[in-house]
Design a protein around this motif. Structure first.
Motif, PDB file in Angstrom:
ATOM      1  N   ARG A 351       0.854  -1.191   0.000  1.00 42.90           N
ATOM      2  CA  ARG A 351       0.000   0.000   0.000  1.00 42.90           C
ATOM      3  C   ARG A 351       0.888   1.239   0.000  1.00 42.90           C
ATOM      4  NH1 ARG A 351      -4.897   2.285   1.760  1.00 42.90           N
ATOM      5  NH2 ARG A 351      -5.995   0.303   1.861  1.00 42.90           N
ATOM      6  N   LEU A 352       0.549   2.203  -0.851  1.00 42.58           N
ATOM      7  CA  LEU A 352       1.401   3.380  -0.992  1.00 42.58           C
ATOM      8  C   LEU A 352       0.921   4.594  -0.224  1.00 42.58           C
ATOM      9  CD1 LEU A 352       2.286   3.216  -4.764  1.00 42.58           C
ATOM     10  CD2 LEU A 352       3.946   3.365  -2.912  1.00 42.58           C
ATOM     11  N   THR A 353      -0.343   4.607   0.128  1.00 42.76           N
ATOM     12  CA  THR A 353      -0.879   5.782   0.811  1.00 42.76           C
ATOM     13  C   THR A 353      -2.079   5.357   1.647  1.00 42.76           C
ATOM     14  OG1 THR A 353      -1.861   7.965   0.503  1.00 42.76           O
ATOM     15  CG2 THR A 353      -2.271   6.369  -1.226  1.00 42.76           C
ATOM     16  N   ALA A 354      -2.410   6.166   2.647  1.00 37.08           N
ATOM     17  CA  ALA A 354      -3.438   5.766   3.604  1.00 37.08           C
ATOM     18  C   ALA A 354      -4.746   5.373   2.913  1.00 37.08           C
ATOM     19  CB  ALA A 354      -3.698   6.896   4.601  1.00 37.08           C
ATOM     20  N   PHE A 355      -5.187   6.150   1.945  1.00 30.47           N
ATOM     21  CA  PHE A 355      -6.495   5.868   1.360  1.00 30.47           C
ATOM     22  C   PHE A 355      -6.376   5.557  -0.133  1.00 30.47           C
ATOM     23  CE2 PHE A 355      -7.404   8.481   5.211  1.00 30.47           C
ATOM     24  CZ  PHE A 355      -7.899   7.429   5.968  1.00 30.47           C
ATOM     25  N   HIS A 356      -7.318   6.072  -0.927  1.00 32.36           N
ATOM     26  CA  HIS A 356      -7.386   5.602  -2.312  1.00 32.36           C
ATOM     27  C   HIS A 356      -6.649   6.499  -3.305  1.00 32.36           C
ATOM     28  CE1 HIS A 356     -10.445   3.737  -0.018  1.00 32.36           C
ATOM     29  NE2 HIS A 356     -11.384   4.616  -0.257  1.00 32.36           N
ATOM     30  N   GLY A 357      -5.887   7.464  -2.803  1.00 32.69           N
ATOM     31  CA  GLY A 357      -5.186   8.345  -3.724  1.00 32.69           C
ATOM     32  C   GLY A 357      -5.881   9.680  -3.837  1.00 32.69           C
ATOM     33  N   GLN A 358      -5.607  10.372  -4.936  1.00 35.56           N
ATOM     34  CA  GLN A 358      -6.013  11.770  -5.068  1.00 35.56           C
ATOM     35  C   GLN A 358      -7.344  11.918  -5.806  1.00 35.56           C
ATOM     36  OE1 GLN A 358      -3.992  12.796  -2.876  1.00 35.56           O
ATOM     37  NE2 GLN A 358      -2.518  14.148  -3.859  1.00 35.56           N
ATOM     38  N   MET A 359      -8.431  11.560  -5.155  1.00 34.72           N
ATOM     39  CA  MET A 359      -9.747  11.661  -5.776  1.00 34.72           C
ATOM     40  C   MET A 359     -10.013  13.051  -6.367  1.00 34.72           C
ATOM     41  SD  MET A 359     -12.405  10.002  -6.445  1.00 34.72           S
ATOM     42  CE  MET A 359     -14.128  10.265  -6.820  1.00 34.72           C
ATOM     43  N   GLY A 360      -9.593  14.068  -5.638  1.00 30.80           N
ATOM     44  CA  GLY A 360      -9.802  15.436  -6.124  1.00 30.80           C
ATOM     45  C   GLY A 360      -9.111  15.689  -7.455  1.00 30.80           C
ATOM     46  N   MET A 361      -8.020  14.969  -7.694  1.00 27.12           N
ATOM     47  CA  MET A 361      -7.314  15.094  -8.979  1.00 27.12           C
ATOM     48  C   MET A 361      -7.972  14.220 -10.045  1.00 27.12           C
ATOM     49  SD  MET A 361      -5.323  16.404  -6.741  1.00 27.12           S
ATOM     50  CE  MET A 361      -5.813  18.049  -7.142  1.00 27.12           C
ATOM     51  N   TYR A 362      -8.476  13.051  -9.629  1.00 27.96           N
ATOM     52  CA  TYR A 362      -9.155  12.176 -10.592  1.00 27.96           C
ATOM     53  C   TYR A 362     -10.361  12.912 -11.192  1.00 27.96           C
ATOM     54  CZ  TYR A 362      -6.927   8.570  -7.626  1.00 27.96           C
ATOM     55  OH  TYR A 362      -6.059   7.838  -6.869  1.00 27.96           O
ATOM     56  N   THR A 363     -11.096  13.578 -10.308  1.00 30.54           N
ATOM     57  CA  THR A 363     -12.298  14.282 -10.757  1.00 30.54           C
ATOM     58  C   THR A 363     -11.935  15.340 -11.791  1.00 30.54           C
ATOM     59  OG1 THR A 363     -12.925  14.086  -8.440  1.00 30.54           O
ATOM     60  CG2 THR A 363     -14.365  15.369  -9.849  1.00 30.54           C
ATOM     61  N   ARG A 364     -10.908  16.096 -11.476  1.00 32.21           N
ATOM     62  CA  ARG A 364     -10.509  17.174 -12.391  1.00 32.21           C
ATOM     63  C   ARG A 364      -9.979  16.595 -13.703  1.00 32.21           C
ATOM     64  NH1 ARG A 364      -9.299  19.024  -7.149  1.00 32.21           N
ATOM     65  NH2 ARG A 364      -9.867  21.187  -6.738  1.00 32.21           N
ATOM     66  N   ALA A 365      -9.161  15.559 -13.599  1.00 32.32           N
ATOM     67  CA  ALA A 365      -8.563  14.992 -14.814  1.00 32.32           C
ATOM     68  C   ALA A 365      -9.637  14.396 -15.715  1.00 32.32           C
ATOM     69  CB  ALA A 365      -7.525  13.929 -14.444  1.00 32.32           C
ATOM     70  N   LEU A 366     -10.584  13.674 -15.125  1.00 35.96           N
ATOM     71  CA  LEU A 366     -11.624  13.069 -15.957  1.00 35.96           C
ATOM     72  C   LEU A 366     -12.503  14.146 -16.589  1.00 35.96           C
ATOM     73  CD1 LEU A 366     -12.920  10.495 -17.051  1.00 35.96           C
ATOM     74  CD2 LEU A 366     -14.410  10.463 -15.038  1.00 35.96           C
ATOM     75  N   THR A 367     -12.787  15.183 -15.842  1.00 32.33           N
ATOM     76  CA  THR A 367     -13.565  16.303 -16.395  1.00 32.33           C
ATOM     77  C   THR A 367     -12.851  16.888 -17.615  1.00 32.33           C
ATOM     78  OG1 THR A 367     -14.419  16.818 -14.193  1.00 32.33           O
ATOM     79  CG2 THR A 367     -14.574  18.554 -15.840  1.00 32.33           C
ATOM     80  N   TYR A 368     -11.549  17.033 -17.480  1.00 33.38           N
ATOM     81  CA  TYR A 368     -10.742  17.571 -18.576  1.00 33.38           C
ATOM     82  C   TYR A 368     -10.753  16.615 -19.777  1.00 33.38           C
ATOM     83  CZ  TYR A 368      -6.538  19.538 -20.812  1.00 33.38           C
ATOM     84  OH  TYR A 368      -5.642  20.098 -21.686  1.00 33.38           O
ATOM     85  N   MET A 369     -10.620  15.320 -19.497  1.00 35.28           N
ATOM     86  CA  MET A 369     -10.611  14.337 -20.586  1.00 35.28           C
ATOM     87  C   MET A 369     -11.944  14.331 -21.329  1.00 35.28           C
ATOM     88  SD  MET A 369      -8.898  11.201 -18.552  1.00 35.28           S
ATOM     89  CE  MET A 369      -7.184  11.189 -18.075  1.00 35.28           C
ATOM     90  N   LEU A 370     -13.036  14.349 -20.574  1.00 36.46           N
ATOM     91  CA  LEU A 370     -14.349  14.331 -21.216  1.00 36.46           C
ATOM     92  C   LEU A 370     -14.565  15.606 -22.024  1.00 36.46           C
ATOM     93  CD1 LEU A 370     -16.514  12.959 -18.252  1.00 36.46           C
ATOM     94  CD2 LEU A 370     -15.838  11.716 -20.315  1.00 36.46           C
ATOM     95  N   SER A 371     -14.085  16.725 -21.497  1.00 37.82           N
ATOM     96  CA  SER A 371     -14.254  17.995 -22.204  1.00 37.82           C
ATOM     97  C   SER A 371     -13.506  17.978 -23.534  1.00 37.82           C
ATOM     98  CB  SER A 371     -13.722  19.157 -21.351  1.00 37.82           C
ATOM     99  OG  SER A 371     -14.431  19.245 -20.146  1.00 37.82           O
ATOM    100  N   HIS A 372     -12.291  17.487 -23.505  1.00 38.35           N
ATOM    101  CA  HIS A 372     -11.491  17.409 -24.735  1.00 38.35           C
ATOM    102  C   HIS A 372     -11.973  16.287 -25.648  1.00 38.35           C
ATOM    103  CE1 HIS A 372      -8.189  20.184 -24.958  1.00 38.35           C
ATOM    104  NE2 HIS A 372      -7.859  19.992 -23.695  1.00 38.35           N
ATOM    105  N   GLY A 373     -12.300  15.151 -25.041  1.00 39.63           N
ATOM    106  CA  GLY A 373     -12.510  13.953 -25.846  1.00 39.63           C
ATOM    107  C   GLY A 373     -11.176  13.482 -26.384  1.00 39.63           C
ATOM    108  N   ILE A 374     -11.153  12.268 -26.909  1.00 38.42           N
ATOM    109  CA  ILE A 374      -9.879  11.745 -27.405  1.00 38.42           C
ATOM    110  C   ILE A 374      -9.416  12.556 -28.624  1.00 38.42           C
ATOM    111  CG2 ILE A 374     -10.909   9.944 -28.880  1.00 38.42           C
ATOM    112  CD1 ILE A 374      -7.651   9.690 -26.781  1.00 38.42           C
ATOM    113  N   ASP A 375     -10.371  13.092 -29.383  1.00 40.13           N
ATOM    114  CA  ASP A 375      -9.990  13.935 -30.526  1.00 40.13           C
ATOM    115  C   ASP A 375      -9.341  15.231 -30.048  1.00 40.13           C
ATOM    116  OD1 ASP A 375     -12.521  14.473 -29.416  1.00 40.13           O
ATOM    117  OD2 ASP A 375     -13.233  15.479 -31.231  1.00 40.13           O
ATOM    118  N   GLY A 376      -9.898  15.786 -28.988  1.00 43.04           N
ATOM    119  CA  GLY A 376      -9.344  17.030 -28.453  1.00 43.04           C
ATOM    120  C   GLY A 376      -7.988  16.825 -27.799  1.00 43.04           C
ATOM    121  N   ILE A 377      -7.823  15.678 -27.150  1.00 46.07           N
ATOM    122  CA  ILE A 377      -6.528  15.391 -26.514  1.00 46.07           C
ATOM    123  C   ILE A 377      -5.444  15.251 -27.582  1.00 46.07           C
ATOM    124  CG2 ILE A 377      -5.252  13.581 -25.280  1.00 46.07           C
ATOM    125  CD1 ILE A 377      -7.747  13.260 -23.491  1.00 46.07           C
ATOM    126  N   LYS A 378      -5.815  14.580 -28.678  1.00 46.98           N
ATOM    127  CA  LYS A 378      -4.856  14.439 -29.785  1.00 46.98           C
ATOM    128  C   LYS A 378      -4.505  15.820 -30.349  1.00 46.98           C
ATOM    129  CE  LYS A 378      -4.364  11.975 -34.152  1.00 46.98           C
ATOM    130  NZ  LYS A 378      -5.017  12.126 -35.452  1.00 46.98           N
TER     131      LYS A 378
END
Lengths: 517, 449
Positions: A351-378
């Motif tokens: 185990r690397l950290t007390a809990f499940h990691g950086q949920m606050g970052m997951y939320t932001r990153a996924l929001t960004y990914m969905l906003s861009h889409g794979i076409d936008g990320i490319k």
């Protein structure tokens, strides 16, 4: 006195006093407001928070109630607002202008991400509440995992590492565990000279000896030297690709094959994934483990130094060794997190950290990914690379390029163009502050003398880039023409003049002390 | 694409300046067979569509503020004043990077200096660093630091240390020179647990890690542990998961701690399902150069004006590489900022009040639960957490209460699998808990037991 078309005076010929420096009584200089420490404006008697009134009660604190003064200064809310607002104005952030900090990646930070991360269903859930009450949170982690694994063409991801360097630890630990499972103890990790300092530090913390691999004249790792160093003691090779010189390691597939033929694992530092996201899958290149700097590539706030998030994707060769917790589906198809190793048969390294990691970052990153889409990320990767090459092409006559070939998302200059000018890399960087820019990364990577690493990112418009290029051309020309004055005590227009770092290290003052008492 | 400022015409212009025919020419170092891989993922969504999607996910979770809520064990539901979140969202704080250019980063640097001071004061230590990832990783760093200081290897982990913290220490030090010795958890007799720590210390011990209040909520005096440790030239690493407790309890420094490490989430930061959090790390002046992580120091600028810079970085990975004190690079800057703003609002007076409100709520909770047949509260001395022993399976009880929209606490078996604690529940009560919440929990427990 001259007048403008509305008949108002515009000239300042009679107002010489404005150019004279004088001390104000307050310490303020107009809108450049002085701000003392909270300890100099607050007091232990003041508070900016109201609590419900408590009646007397018998505490059950086991006889260790705090008697001594803590000393923390409090401020009423209005003064807290002012204190931090004033301090904020002494900071340069990406919202203010170009922030070409190579390898650090400062890009637009969409406020939608912030809004989503603050939905109570994400921000106000506890890591240990019943899993039946956090199905949406685990589903979000699952969705993020899908994005990360498909973008890399690698089968599994460990989400919990809390930063890029923590991700490196995760990757190398899994590799070590995998070697141990095969009964094949190995002792050496190979790192190119241009690696981030965290790479060798991480390998050392995993009990490995670190051996450096030199770079070639073209800025890539010396493949002959690497292959010559591969023997049965080598556990892994840590490579950054695109590398810290801003270049793609074009022989990566041959390197991967040689690593695998030797029974070693291929760790890829993914700090620069934002150059190739949506364009190239690291799994196709033979990578066994790669961390993302989620906060760089997928735009979560850097906040003056974190928090970060460093999920790691793994190849089939390593997928059985990922840390807990990880997501599993129960019999009813509901999401659960496996939080502990089984007594037998579990090959996870821990185990690397007390809990499940950086949920606050997951939320932001996924929001960004969905906003861009794979076409936008490319498209974003392409634009990041285009912008870097545009800056490189526009400045290669004025500054000295470290490597004359197309670059990825960052371009690298050295201090050759400052030779014999009496202006150092540091002076040049500080003069950029007067132009209104955050300086680029200096002195890194170490393989280039007086390195200046410029990363414009996809967030910059052509207008912004042209303005930036104009400033850089101007400064380069001025340095070469012998006008040292502009550089030697720069910045002249920043909130502070150059700070004495030697004094700070020689006589460390690391906290406020009330010198009057 | 709303985040990309280049037009197609710009792109063409720029390509011709570069002298490339198309953008893929810029990627010519990538072997062609690997370029433009087909990736099966959705295409772009509007801002409205993204909000809708994410809101649906968020709605599947039960948020702490919406129901009676008693979960602690390392993360705590506290009220954060509105001004904190407003201030950390100022772009100059939010979107700044590590303060590598101090002339234009004095905002961040002064905040770190103030944060270091606040953490040092709360813990009763001389100096603190600029934050770690979280409390658990900070513990692992403390063990490695104690080895550097004492040149000894054996670290003793108290049984009532948060089990996740213990796991993180074991994981992170499994390939370093450290040897970790873990003791057994003892929820019902914290004094015996502490005595076992004291008895285990010998001349080979580098440090002991003791949590206060412990994971079951017990408050204790660490003075005797410190004395024994110091007699054997070992360090006391005092650990906390609830920083608010420092407003009510004698500081770890006063109890003789050499390193204090803990979780700062409670002040200024939300639960966030486990992160980001903010690790606090403090020690005494003489060990400063062995301390991991970033440090900010006071200095002057060329005009003689007081200012701040990152300092003592010679310990860090970007100078010493494989000999570095730690591989930590990023810290929890923004979370530290939130902590510091909230602390500035609280001040000494506020943190003491907040602590006492927490303690009073927990006292009320204990009284209410003790009145239920089949429930026994184990703690004699506690701060804002208690542990129950119930007749019945804790996981089952907690799940049944969750169906009634009461989030009761953490079943012992979830934190300590196979340790015989399946009839234990760990609960916390903070200032967010109301009398109605306590009444609802009490009534609910009576029904499901």
């Amino acid at each position: 006195m001259s007048m403008n078309s509305e008949g108002r005076p515009t000239g300042l010929e009679n107002v010489e006093a404005t150019t004279t420096k004088f001390e104000s009584y307050s310490g303020h200089q107009g809108l450049r407001l002085a701000e003392p420490l909270i300890y100099e404006i607050g007091s232990t008697e003041l508070t900016g928070v109201d609590f419900e009134d408590l009646e007397e009660f018998d505490a059950q604190l086991g006889g260790v109630e705090r008697q001594s003064e803590i000393g923390c200064a409090g401020l009423a809310e209005p003064d807290v607002m002012r204190h931090y607002t004033r301090l904020s104005r002494r900071n340069y952030g990406i919202d203010m202008g170009v922030f070409p900090l190579g390898s650090c990646t400062m890009k637009h930070n969409p406020r939608l991400n912030e809004k989503i991360a603050r939905l109570p269903g994400f921000s106000n859930v506890h890591p240990l509440q019943p899993m039946s009450t956090v199905q949406g949170a685990i589903e979000l982690m699952e969705e993020l995992s899908t994005w990360l694994t498909r973008m890399t063409n690698m089968p599994v991801v460990a989400l919990s590492p809390k930063a890029g360097a923590h991700g490196e630890l995760c990757g190398v630990m899994a590799m070590r565990k995998a070697h141990e499972a095969k009964g094949d103890a190995r002792s050496v990790v190979l790192c190119p000279e241009s690696a981030h300092g965290t790479n060798p530090a991480t390998a050392a913390f995993c009990g490995y000896k670190v051996k450096a691999i030199p770079a070639k004249d073209n800025g890539r790792v010396d493949m002959q030297a690497l292959i010559a160093s591969l023997d049965e003691t080598v556990a892994a090779v840590m490579l950054t690709n695109p590398n810290t010189c801003g270049l793609f390691e074009n022989e990566v597939r041959q390197i991967a094959d040689a690593i695998h033929d030797n029974g070693s694992y291929f760790y890829c530092d993914g700090a620069n994934f934002n150059a190739i996201a949506g364009k190239v899958c690291p799994g196709d290149l033979g990578v066994d483990a790669m961390h993302f700097n989620l906060h760089k590539t997928f735009s979560t706030p850097h906040g003056g130094g974190g928090p970060g998030s460093g999920p790691v994707v793994f190849s089939d060769r390593l997928k059985d060794y990922v840390p807990v917790p990880y997501i599993v589906n129960d019999a009813e198809g509901k999401f659960a997190l496996k939080e502990w190793l089984e007594i037998e048969g579990d090959t996870s390294f821990g185990r690397l950290t007390a809990f499940h990691g950086q949920m606050g970052m997951y939320t932001r990153a996924l929001t960004y990914m969905l906003s861009h889409g794979i076409d936008g990320i490319k498209q974003a990767s392409e634009d990041a690379v285009l912008n870097a090459n545009y800056v490189q092409a526009s400045l290669k006559e004025d500054m000295s390029l470290a490597f004359d070939s197309y670059c990825m998302h960052e371009c690298l200059f050295d201090d050759g163009f400052l030779k014999d000018t009496g202006v150092t890399t540091l002076d040049f960087a500080k003069a950029m502050i007067d132009e209104g820019y955050h300086p680029m990364t200096m002195y890194f990577p170490l393989v280039v003398h007086g390195a200046m690493l410029v990363e414009p990112t996809e967030s910059e418009s052509k207008y912004n880039l042209d303005q930036f290029i104009r400033s850089m051309k101007g400064l380069a020309a001025e340095a070469k023409s012998g006008n040292k004055q502009r550089f030697l005590a720069a910045p002249y227009h920043a909130p502070y003049a150059r700070l004495d770092e030697t004094l700070a290290a020689r006589k460390p003052i690391l906290r406020y002390e009330n010198n009057e008492s | 694409m709303r985040y990309l400022p280049l037009s197609d015409a710009d792109r063409q212009d720029m390509l011709s300046t570069i002298g490339a025919s198309n953008v893929d020419a810029l990627f010519s170092d990538v072997p062609a067979e690997f370029l433009n891989a087909k990736i099966d993922l959705p295409t772009r969504k509007t801002e409205l569509e993204v909000e809708r999607h994410m809101s649906k996910l968020a709605a599947k979770n039960t948020a702490a503020g919406s129901v009676p809520f008693f979960v602690g064990a390392g993360a705590y539901h506290h009220h954060v004043p509105s001004s904190v979140d407003h201030l950390i969202q100022r772009g100059e704080f939010l979107t700044a990077y590590t303060p590598y250019q101090p002339e234009i980063a004095q905002g961040t640097l002064q905040v770190i200096f103030e944060f270091q001071t606040q953490v040092a004061q709360l813990t009763g230590m001389d100096v603190a660093n600029a934050s770690m990832y979280d409390g658990s990783t900070g513990c692992a760093e403390a063990i490695m630091m104690a080895r550097r200081v004492t040149r000894k290897k054996k670290a003793i982990l108290a049984g009532n240390l948060h089990p996740h913290y213990r796991e993180v220490c074991l994981t992170q030090t499994q390939y370093t020179d450290d040897e970790l010795v873990s003791q057994a958890a003892n929820p019902s007799d914290p004094e015996a647990e502490l005595q076992a720590v004291i008895d285990a210390i010998d001349d080979t011990t580098s440090c002991v890690l003791v949590q206060n209040p412990d994971v079951f909520g017990n408050v204790r005096d660490l003075t005797a542990v410190a004395e024994k440790a110091h007699a054997h030239k070992a360090l006391l690493v005092a650990v906390f998961t609830e920083v608010v407790s420092l407003g009510a309890l004698k500081s770890p420094g006063e109890m003789g701690a050499d390193i204090v490490v803990g979780e700062g989430q409670s002040i200024g930061n939300g639960l966030n399902f486990g992160g980001p959090y903010v690790g606090l790390f403090a020690t005494n002046q003489k060990y400063v150069r062995q301390m991991p992580g970033r440090l900010c120091g006071q200095t002057v600028d060329a005009d003689g004006k007081r200012g701040f810079v990152l300092t003592l970085s010679t310990r860090e990975q970007h100078i010493r590489r494989e000999k570095a004190t730690s591989n930590i690079c990023t810290n929890s800057g923004l979370c530290a900022l939130a902590f510091s703003i909230h602390m500035s609002l609280l001040g000494e007076k506020g943190i003491r009040q907040l602590a006492m409100v927490n303690h009073k709520k927990t006292l009320d909770l204990k009284t209410a639960l003790n009145s239920i047949e089949g429930v026994e509260v184990l703690n004699k001395a506690f701060f804002n957490e208690i542990t129950l022993r119930i007749t019945g399976d804790a996981t089952d009880v907690v799940e049944k209460l969750a169906k009634k929209d009461i989030i009761a606490g953490v079943p012992g078996g979830r934190l300590f699998p196979n340790a015989g604690l399946d009839d234990h529940i760990l609960l916390a009560a903070t200032e967010c808990v109301t009398d109605d919440d306590i009444a609802a929990l009490t009534a609910g427990l009576k029904e499901v037991l």
